[in-house]
Design an enzyme around this catalytic site. Sequence first.
Site, PDB file in Angstrom:
ATOM      1  N   GLY A 198       0.836  -1.186   0.000  1.00 45.19           N
ATOM      2  CA  GLY A 198       0.000   0.000   0.000  1.00 45.19           C
ATOM      3  C   GLY A 198       0.870   1.234   0.000  1.00 45.19           C
ATOM      4  O   GLY A 198       1.950   1.246  -0.596  1.00 45.19           O
ATOM      5  N   CYS A 199       0.417   2.304   0.654  1.00 51.99           N
ATOM      6  CA  CYS A 199       1.229   3.522   0.755  1.00 51.99           C
ATOM      7  C   CYS A 199       2.602   3.158   1.299  1.00 51.99           C
ATOM      8  O   CYS A 199       2.718   2.523   2.346  1.00 51.99           O
ATOM      9  CB  CYS A 199       0.545   4.539   1.662  1.00 51.99           C
ATOM     10  SG  CYS A 199       1.522   6.026   1.938  1.00 51.99           S
ATOM     11  N   PHE A 200       3.649   3.596   0.603  1.00 49.60           N
ATOM     12  CA  PHE A 200       4.988   3.082   0.930  1.00 49.60           C
ATOM     13  C   PHE A 200       5.646   3.718   2.143  1.00 49.60           C
ATOM     14  O   PHE A 200       6.662   3.241   2.619  1.00 49.60           O
ATOM     15  CB  PHE A 200       5.931   3.149  -0.267  1.00 49.60           C
ATOM     16  CG  PHE A 200       5.903   4.408  -1.107  1.00 49.60           C
ATOM     17  CD1 PHE A 200       5.646   5.666  -0.566  1.00 49.60           C
ATOM     18  CD2 PHE A 200       6.156   4.326  -2.483  1.00 49.60           C
ATOM     19  CE1 PHE A 200       5.638   6.800  -1.345  1.00 49.60           C
ATOM     20  CE2 PHE A 200       6.155   5.468  -3.275  1.00 49.60           C
ATOM     21  CZ  PHE A 200       5.894   6.705  -2.701  1.00 49.60           C
TER      22      PHE A 200
END
Length: 353
Positions: A198-200
């Site tokens: 997902g969001c890194f």
Amino acid sequence: PKPSASASFVDDDPSSSLSRKPKSGDIVTFTLLRFRTTGSDEDGAADESMDALEPLFDTAGTLRLVLDGGNYLPGLHKLLSTMNPGETIEGATIDAGYGGYNPERAFEVSTAVIGDSIDTSLVKVGTVLRMGNGMECRVTDMNDETWSLDANHVMAGAAYDADVKLEKVEEGPKNWDFVEGGEEVIKDKYEVATFALGCFWGGELAYQRMPGVVGTHVGYTQGQKENPTYEEVCSGTTGHTEAIRVIYDPNSVSYSSLVQLALDRLGGDVYKLNQVGNDRGTQYRHGIYYHNDEQGKVAKELLKGHGSGDGEVMTEVEEAKIFYVAEDYHQQYLLKGGQSAKKGASESIRCYG
């Protein structure tokens, strides 16, 4: 195995050391013989109270990092790049990375203006207030008529005063993409792993905290377009997913431990297609992208334990393709935002700065 909270390690392979100054991508081993914080107040005078602030990264013992590969301060990377193995530099000034102090961000507010908007009994010098525009300010002085507020970061104008010894320089990984072959594949001393969670931002900080990990980058992988921008990836049209590239020492941390961390962070999202938390779209699809057949075997074996009775696992397990490093402002985003990247840190990770 549960990782040790210590960032220090014992060097058991002195033969791998290079005799030259390090260059970008090398693994450098160093010791901070002395490390303290200094800063400046609004008058430019030294602020010794800065020394009481706890650094957000490890400062004790023998440490390692990928030169220009994240972790620690840009100023420390720059200093190490000028040193020879065995050299010690004393009294080095390393910028804390929060910019200079801006006196225009310090101001006074009348208590008449504040009125009943907040419970003043809860406010004292040092309290951080969030303004209506989202800006955070520290209360630096109070009296019956005015409050003095400062919107500068508490570390603005600060620097670290350090004695640094460069212990060792080693070559970093040569194999960045998938290498075909079984056990006969010649491996680098330091290896590469790639995960999409997902969001890194949050995933990167989790790996920064893991003992044995010497460097991280966030970026974009498994897509078609060359050198995509963040905006292009977010459009969902390039085929990429946000990912974390991890450089690690397999003698200090196993690949299976890295995979397990990925699965722990995903939790029940392993059963969701193109979604992690509230982030949805192909650019947020989760995956484990292996760099050799052995990594692929380990990842597939660990995923076998999922899916029984809970639905089909949607986590991709594929050969690693080209990884494009994301824009600089995304790198170590949560560390820059004030969250600890110390090895073994256990504070909850907030997926914002």
